[in-house]
Design a protein around this motif. Structure first.
Motif, PDB file in Angstrom:
ATOM      1  N   ILE A 151       0.843  -1.198   0.000  1.00 12.52           N
ATOM      2  CA  ILE A 151       0.000   0.000   0.000  1.00 12.52           C
ATOM      3  C   ILE A 151       0.878   1.248   0.000  1.00 12.52           C
ATOM      4  O   ILE A 151       1.610   1.510   0.954  1.00 12.52           O
ATOM      5  CB  ILE A 151      -0.941   0.014   1.222  1.00 12.52           C
ATOM      6  N   GLU A 152       0.816   2.014  -1.063  1.00 17.43           N
ATOM      7  CA  GLU A 152       1.602   3.236  -1.178  1.00 17.43           C
ATOM      8  C   GLU A 152       0.813   4.427  -0.663  1.00 17.43           C
ATOM      9  O   GLU A 152      -0.382   4.556  -0.926  1.00 17.43           O
ATOM     10  CB  GLU A 152       2.012   3.460  -2.635  1.00 17.43           C
ATOM     11  N   VAL A 153       1.482   5.282   0.079  1.00 14.68           N
ATOM     12  CA  VAL A 153       0.860   6.474   0.655  1.00 14.68           C
ATOM     13  C   VAL A 153       1.792   7.654   0.400  1.00 14.68           C
ATOM     14  O   VAL A 153       2.982   7.480   0.108  1.00 14.68           O
ATOM     15  CB  VAL A 153       0.622   6.304   2.172  1.00 14.68           C
ATOM     16  N   PRO A 154       1.274   8.889   0.480  1.00 14.30           N
ATOM     17  CA  PRO A 154       2.140  10.062   0.294  1.00 14.30           C
ATOM     18  C   PRO A 154       3.254  10.109   1.339  1.00 14.30           C
ATOM     19  O   PRO A 154       3.098   9.614   2.453  1.00 14.30           O
ATOM     20  CB  PRO A 154       1.171  11.244   0.455  1.00 14.30           C
ATOM     21  N   PHE A 157       2.565  11.446   4.680  1.00  9.53           N
ATOM     22  CA  PHE A 157       1.821  10.530   5.545  1.00  9.53           C
ATOM     23  C   PHE A 157       2.749   9.504   6.188  1.00  9.53           C
ATOM     24  O   PHE A 157       2.568   9.121   7.339  1.00  9.53           O
ATOM     25  CB  PHE A 157       0.734   9.833   4.726  1.00  9.53           C
ATOM     26  N   SER A 158       3.736   9.053   5.435  1.00 11.26           N
ATOM     27  CA  SER A 158       4.712   8.083   5.931  1.00 11.26           C
ATOM     28  C   SER A 158       6.022   8.301   5.202  1.00 11.26           C
ATOM     29  O   SER A 158       6.052   8.381   3.970  1.00 11.26           O
ATOM     30  CB  SER A 158       4.216   6.653   5.706  1.00 11.26           C
ATOM     31  N   THR A 162       5.118   3.852   2.130  1.00 13.70           N
ATOM     32  CA  THR A 162       4.124   2.796   2.306  1.00 13.70           C
ATOM     33  C   THR A 162       3.672   2.794   3.765  1.00 13.70           C
ATOM     34  O   THR A 162       4.236   3.503   4.608  1.00 13.70           O
ATOM     35  CB  THR A 162       4.696   1.411   1.949  1.00 13.70           C
ATOM     36  N   LEU A 163       2.681   1.969   4.069  1.00 19.16           N
ATOM     37  CA  LEU A 163       2.246   1.857   5.460  1.00 19.16           C
ATOM     38  C   LEU A 163       3.280   1.142   6.322  1.00 19.16           C
ATOM     39  O   LEU A 163       3.272   1.279   7.546  1.00 19.16           O
ATOM     40  CB  LEU A 163       0.916   1.111   5.531  1.00 19.16           C
ATOM     41  N   SER A 166       5.734   2.662   9.676  1.00 21.05           N
ATOM     42  CA  SER A 166       5.060   3.901  10.062  1.00 21.05           C
ATOM     43  C   SER A 166       4.226   3.648  11.309  1.00 21.05           C
ATOM     44  O   SER A 166       3.827   2.510  11.589  1.00 21.05           O
ATOM     45  CB  SER A 166       4.163   4.417   8.928  1.00 21.05           C
ATOM     46  N   TRP A 168       1.255   4.556  11.641  1.00 21.27           N
ATOM     47  CA  TRP A 168      -0.108   4.229  11.217  1.00 21.27           C
ATOM     48  C   TRP A 168      -0.319   2.729  11.094  1.00 21.27           C
ATOM     49  O   TRP A 168      -1.429   2.239  11.316  1.00 21.27           O
ATOM     50  CB  TRP A 168      -0.417   4.920   9.888  1.00 21.27           C
TER      51      TRP A 168
END
Length: 305
Positions: A151-154, A157-158, A162-163, A166, A168
Motif C-alpha cells: 500500500i503506497e501512501v504520500p 503521511f509516511s 508505504t504503510l 510507520s 499508522w
C-alpha cells in the motif's frame, strides 16, 4: 428468648452456631492462608525487581543478590539515558492513544447498532467484529506485512512511502484487533440500558446519532473507562507487531528500550530492573487514576437479575 443473634461476643446465630466459631472455621482459615500465599507469590517478583533496581551492580556481584545494601539511584538515570526512554515513551504515546480512542469509538458504534436494532444479521455482524480476536496474530503476520508493504501512501503521511515502517501501521493493527473485544463488551452493557430512554428520545425528535452521542455514550462512561484501562495496558505493552511492521529503531515503542539495556557479554539485571519499573510506571498511573471507574465498570450489572 429469640434464636437470632444474642448480644455479646458469645452470641449465637439463627442456626445456633456461635459467632466466634463461624468466623474462625477451618475452611475460612484455609481460604485466608491460600489468599495470603497467592498474594505473596504474585507480588514477590515485582517487589524483588523493585528492590534490586535500587542496588549497585558491583555490590550485588560481590555480596550476592540475597544481601542487603549497596543502594543507589543511578540505575534509573542510567536506564533512562542508555535506553533512550524519552523518545520511546513518546512513540508509545503516539501509538497507544489513537489506537485506544479509535478502538473504543468504533466499538461503541458497532455495539450501539447491535444492541438497539433488530435485524437478520445482528449476531453475525457482532461475530464478524469479534472474529479477529479468535485468530492468533502469528497467522496474519505474513499477509499483513505484504499488504502494508504494497500500500503506497504520500511521503507526508509516511516517510517510507508505504504503510510499512510507520506509526499508522501499528495504529491500524491495534485498532482492528481490539475493536471486536470492545464491541462485544459494550453491546452486552448497552442491552441493559432501559429502552424507555430511547422511546422518549424518539418522541423528542432526537436522531439516531444523537441518541448514540447524547444518551448512550454518557451512560457507558464506566464501561468505557474500564475498557480504556485494559486497552491502554494491552496496546502499551504490545511489542510483537512493532518488531514486524517497524524497521526504524527511532520509531519503536517503549518496550523496545529494555533491549538497549542488555550488554553484549553480560547483563546488569539491576539496571534492567530499573528500566522495567520505568516502563511500568505510566500504566500504573493510568490504572490508579481510573481505578474507581475501572472497578465500577467491572461490577456493572452484578446486582441485576
Amino acid at each position: 428468648m429469640s434464636t437470632s443473634t444474642i448480644g455479646g461476643v458469645g452470641g449465637r446465630t439463627a442456626s445456633g452456631v456461635p459467632q466466634a466459631e463461624r468466623h474462625t472455621s477451618p475452611a475460612r482459615i484455609v481460604l485466608y492462608v491460600f489468599l495470603i500465599g497467592a498474594s505473596i507469590l504474585w507480588l514477590f517478583p515485582l517487589l524483588w525487581a523493585l528492590f534490586n533496581s535500587f542496588r549497585d551492580y558491583g555490590y550485588t556481584q560481590a555480596h550476592g543478590y540475597a544481601s542487603f545494601g549497596g543502594f543507589t539511584l543511578k540505575n534509573y538515570s542510567n536506564a533512562w539515558e542508555q535506553g533512550d526512554f524519552g523518545r520511546h515513551f513518546l512513540n508509545s504515546v503516539i501509538i497507544t492513544v489513537p489506537s485506544v480512542v479509535l478502538a473504543l469509538l468504533l466499538a461503541s458504534m458497532v455495539a450501539f447498532v447491535v444492541a438497539r436494532f433488530n435485524f437478520k444479521f445482528n449476531l453475525a455482524l457482532l461475530g464478524l467484529f469479534t472474529a479477529a480476536n479468535l485468530l492468533p496474530p502469528q497467522a496474519l503476520l505474513i499477509p499483513l506485512y505484504r499488504l502494508f508493504r504494497a500500500i503506497e501512501v504520500p511521503y507526508w503521511f509516511s516517510y517510507s512511502g508505504t504503510l510499512l515502517d510507520s506509526y499508522w501501521a501499528l495504529i491500524i493493527v491495534n485498532t482492528a484487533f481490539q475493536t471486536g473485544f470492545c464491541a462485544f463488551v459494550l453491546s452486552n452493557y448497552m442491552k441493559t440500558l432501559p429502552y424507555e430512554l430511547y422511546e422518549a428520545a424518539q418522541v423528542d425528535g432526537l436522531s439516531v446519532f444523537k441518541q448514540y452521542w447524547k444518551i448512550t455514550l454518557p451512560l457507558c462512561r464506566p464501561a468505557l473507562a474500564a475498557l480504556a484501562v485494559l486497552e491502554i495496558t494491552w496496546i502499551y505493552n504490545e511489542f510483537f507487531w512493532a518488531t514486524v511492521l517497524l524497521q526504524s529503531g527511532d520509531k519503536f515503542p517503549i518496550t523496545s528500550s529494555l533491549n538497549n539495556l542488555k550488554g553484549q557479554f553480560f547483563t546488569d539485571y539491576n539496571l534492567l530492573s530499573a528500566g522495567s519499573v520505568l516502563v511500568a510506571l505510566p500504566v500504573l498511573v493510568v490504572f490508579f487514576a481510573l481505578q474507581k471507574q475501572f472497578v465500577s465498570g467491572l461490577t456493572l450489572g452484578a446486582t441485576k437479575g
